[in-house]
Design an enzyme around this catalytic site. Structure first.
Site, PDB file in Angstrom:
ATOM      1  N   LYS A  26      33.798  37.286  43.127  1.00 20.95           N
ATOM      2  CA  LYS A  26      34.368  37.586  41.813  1.00 20.95           C
ATOM      3  C   LYS A  26      34.899  36.351  41.111  1.00 20.95           C
ATOM      4  O   LYS A  26      35.589  36.457  40.096  1.00 20.95           O
ATOM      5  CB  LYS A  26      35.505  38.610  41.976  1.00 20.95           C
ATOM      6  N   PRO A  70      36.658  43.726  36.755  1.00 19.55           N
ATOM      7  CA  PRO A  70      35.572  42.762  36.963  1.00 19.55           C
ATOM      8  C   PRO A  70      35.251  42.550  38.445  1.00 19.55           C
ATOM      9  O   PRO A  70      36.016  41.944  39.186  1.00 19.55           O
ATOM     10  CB  PRO A  70      36.099  41.473  36.322  1.00 19.55           C
ATOM     11  N   GLU A  71      34.118  43.080  38.838  1.00 15.04           N
ATOM     12  CA  GLU A  71      33.598  42.848  40.175  1.00 15.04           C
ATOM     13  C   GLU A  71      32.351  41.993  40.010  1.00 15.04           C
ATOM     14  O   GLU A  71      32.074  41.519  38.909  1.00 15.04           O
ATOM     15  CB  GLU A  71      33.290  44.189  40.855  1.00 15.04           C
ATOM     16  N   ARG A  99      43.614  52.411  47.578  1.00 15.76           N
ATOM     17  CA  ARG A  99      42.726  52.441  46.416  1.00 15.76           C
ATOM     18  C   ARG A  99      42.104  53.826  46.270  1.00 15.76           C
ATOM     19  O   ARG A  99      41.630  54.404  47.253  1.00 15.76           O
ATOM     20  CB  ARG A  99      41.610  51.409  46.571  1.00 15.76           C
TER      21      ARG A  99
END
Length: 263
Positions: A59, A2-3, A250
């Site tokens: 967010k 969820p961004e 990442r």
DNA sequence: AGGACGCCCTGTTCGC
DNA sequence: TGCGAACAGGGCGTCC
């Protein structure tokens, strides 16, 4: 993952479905997500009142409790919300379930329990305390340019830094850089003014499109990087196998043709 | 200041 | 084919 677009979609779900319904019982099943907030404080804050409005910053989702401050939700990487009647979906992973007196329910669901459920008196103060930067959709062009001034690091690191711009995570950062044709490891200082303006326009475009896609069809255009992410992914524009590297821990995907490295 | 890295967390994917 | 290792990643803390 969820961004910003995902959280905005959840905000709209709450706003459309879950307002103005009296709250009965709330059960917290994964206390870990509460941080320092006692579960009792959640019950007490929610019982007998109703959700009166929503707000989002980056967010984070804020849900106003009529007369009792705000509920704050962060979704980590697997969090989501279910608004339902009757049978409870995905029961095992519901960390918190709010029962409305009209028989409907809102569940906060999270498989990996990375996230946050908290109370605050003021979203503004919460944002300040967390040290969040401006919301990625609220940033104007001028402000965006000033955020890039005198920065030493790589552009991807800056876009993902919630203290600078709040809302972009790993996936949408890659997406924005793909559309702007900027290599993720480009030093900010190596970007021309034209690069920066193009990046800003792509940021707006991608976020708007992603929100639209999530709300309506739950699907982005095939020309986006997101549906093509993955080890065997190819650039949707030229079919070149995507490049894969690690930027600050990442996994980063990019098109080696459209996102050339600048020295 | 920025970035590498580890931790949390657990379902999924990878690779031998 | 099977099984343990590695991966996924948002946020935070530590260290350099």
């Amino acid at each position: 993952m969820p961004e910003l677009p995902d959280v905005e979609t959840l905000r709209r779900l709450v706003s459309r479905k879950a307002l103005r319904q009296v709250i009965g019982h709330t059960s917290v099943r994964a206390r870990k997500l509460l941080g320092r907030t006692p579960a009792q404080a959640i019950y007490k804050a929610l019982h007998g009142t109703c959700f009166a409005g929503t707000r989002r910053h980056g967010k984070y989702l804020f849900i106003r409790l009529r007369g009792r401050g705000w509920l704050v939700l962060h979704f980590g990487m697997t969090g989501r919300l279910y608004y339902y009647t009757g049978r409870e979906p995905d029961r095992r992973y519901n960390a918190m379930v709010v029962d409305f007196e009209n028989g409907r329910h809102l569940a906060y669901n999270s498989r990996r329990k990375l996230g946050l459920i908290e109370l605050t008196d003021s979203p503004r103060q919460f944002v300040e305390r967390k040290g969040l930067g401006a919301d990625a959709l609220a940033v104007g062009q001028r402000q965006f340019l000033s955020l890039l001034e005198n920065r030493r690091g790589k552009i991807k690191g800056l876009l993902m830094n919630q203290g600078r711009i709040a809302g972009l995570g790993n996936v949408y950062t890659d997406e924005v850089l793909f559309h702007a044709g900027v290599h993720p490891e480009t030093p900010v200082q190596a970007m021309t003014r034209a690069d920066r303006l193009r990046l800003y326009r792509c940021l707006r475009k991608v976020l708007a499109k992603a929100i639209e896609a999530r709300v309506d069809v739950h699907r982005l255009p095939r020309s986006y990087l997101l549906p093509n992410r993955g080890r065997d992914g190819r650039c949707p524009r030229c079919h070149t196998p995507l490049g894969r590297l690690s930027v600050s821990g990442r996994t980063t995907y990019y098109c080696p043709v459209h996102q050339r490295r600048k020295a």
